[in-house]
Write a protein that holds these residues in place. Structure first.
Motif, PDB file in Angstrom:
ATOM      1  N   ASN A 128       0.846  -1.100   0.012  1.00 47.09           N
ATOM      2  CA  ASN A 128       0.087   0.161  -0.096  1.00 47.09           C
ATOM      3  C   ASN A 128       0.738   1.202   0.046  1.00 47.09           C
ATOM      4  OD1 ASN A 128      -2.057  -1.919   0.438  1.00 47.09           O
ATOM      5  ND2 ASN A 128      -1.577  -1.584   2.798  1.00 47.09           N
ATOM      6  N   ALA A 176      -3.780   0.548  -3.122  1.00 48.31           N
ATOM      7  CA  ALA A 176      -3.310  -0.726  -2.748  1.00 48.31           C
ATOM      8  C   ALA A 176      -2.998  -1.753  -3.821  1.00 48.31           C
ATOM      9  CB  ALA A 176      -3.995  -1.499  -1.836  1.00 48.31           C
ATOM     10  N   GLU A 208      -5.475  -5.503  -2.487  1.00 51.04           N
ATOM     11  CA  GLU A 208      -5.935  -5.356  -1.116  1.00 51.04           C
ATOM     12  C   GLU A 208      -6.416  -6.698  -0.572  1.00 51.04           C
ATOM     13  OE1 GLU A 208      -9.253  -2.453   1.360  1.00 51.04           O
ATOM     14  OE2 GLU A 208      -8.042  -1.660  -0.411  1.00 51.04           O
TER      15      GLU A 208
END
Length: 288
Positions: A95, A121, A124
């Motif tokens: 991230n 990100a 994620e």
């Protein structure tokens, strides 16, 4: 789960109005997961490799009452619980986040900070909402928002404060298998949050305060097709009195007894987990 890391940082002030800082951290994860039911079996931790995280920041003093700042940093996220191990091919999410903002103090009693931020990100990780306890990669995501916070001291005895965030969190690249949800909002991420409160200290040893938290609602699924839920607003208060080494406190949470809940979709229905109703607390603290 063992996390080993190393960090190095350099900082300095080239001039009296500029400060700079730069650093980098590297992490490695090791470990295993043993499940004793129904028969003992052990899974190794997933191979996340070496995860590097650079950090940069700068502060600029524009005048005695106004300054600017800029920050960049990288973090990472892995699966929760058994999902961090060899149960499924779950990748670590890297991230990258950045923020720019201003800090002002118009008067000696009033301070304000405002900042714009973004976070991207790579892949994620989130908890699956199918009651399996597993985690999953949802793809590349982007969050962007505006933070504002302020504190005002009316007198030596009274102070007010507020902090709020408005944000947009979306799936920027969910992958070919989930192309239909590209650009949708991330589920369970409210579009705004606000905290505010006040503190009153009329005399030494006595403090009273009240504070509140509110948030907007959120979607339950990647498809954004199950309505929006989860909006809330709760107020809390407390008062404390200290005498020598003893302190007595009386507090109440959810002062107006509002109904609040966390809601999720398990694939067939909405499930609802209510928050606590109004509660009263009495505390006694003794210092030695």
């Amino acid at each position: 789960l063992d996390n080993a890391g190393a960090f190095v940082q350099a900082s300095g002030a080239p001039t009296d109005w500029l400060t700079l800082s730069a650093g980098i951290r590297a992490d490695q994860l090791r470990g295993s997961f043993t499940n004793n039911l129904p028969a003992p079996s052990t899974l190794p931790i997933l191979d996340y490799g070496t995860i590097t995280q650079p950090k940069l920041s700068a502060g600029i003093r524009l005048n005695d009452r106004l300054s600017a700042y800029a920050n960049y940093g990288r973090g990472f996220q892995i699966g929760t619980g058994p999902a961090a191990y060899g149960r499924s091919p779950l990748r670590a999410s890297v991230n990258d986040g950045a923020e720019v903002g201003l800090v002002a103090q118009p008067t000696s009693a009033w301070s304000v900070r405002a900042g714009y931020w973004e976070q991207r990100a790579s892949d994620e990780v989130r908890l699956r909402f199918d009651n399996s306890g597993d985690s999953e990669n949802v793809g590349r995501t982007r969050r962007a928002g505006l933070d504002v916070e302020s504190t005002l001291r009316v007198s030596n005895a009274v102070q007010f404060w507020v902090a709020g965030t408005s944000q947009r969190a979306e799936l920027t690249e969910p992958g070919a298998r989930n192309a239909a949800v590209k650009g949708n909002l991330l589920n369970h991420v409210p579009s705004w949050t606000v905290k505010y409160g006040a503190e009153w200290a009329p005399r030494a040893g006595i403090t009273a305060s009240a504070w509140a938290y509110a948030q907007g609602d959120y979607h339950l699924t990647q498809q954004n097709d199950r309505g929006r839920w989860g909006g809330m607003h709760t107020v809390n208060a407390d008062v404390s009195w200290r005498w020598r080494a003893a302190a007595v406190g009386l507090g109440v949470t959810n002062l107006f007894d509002r109904y609040m809940e966390y809601v999720w979709w398990d694939g067939a229905q909405t499930l609802h987990s209510p928050a606590a109703a109004r509660a009263l607390f009495l505390t006694l603290t003794l210092d030695r």
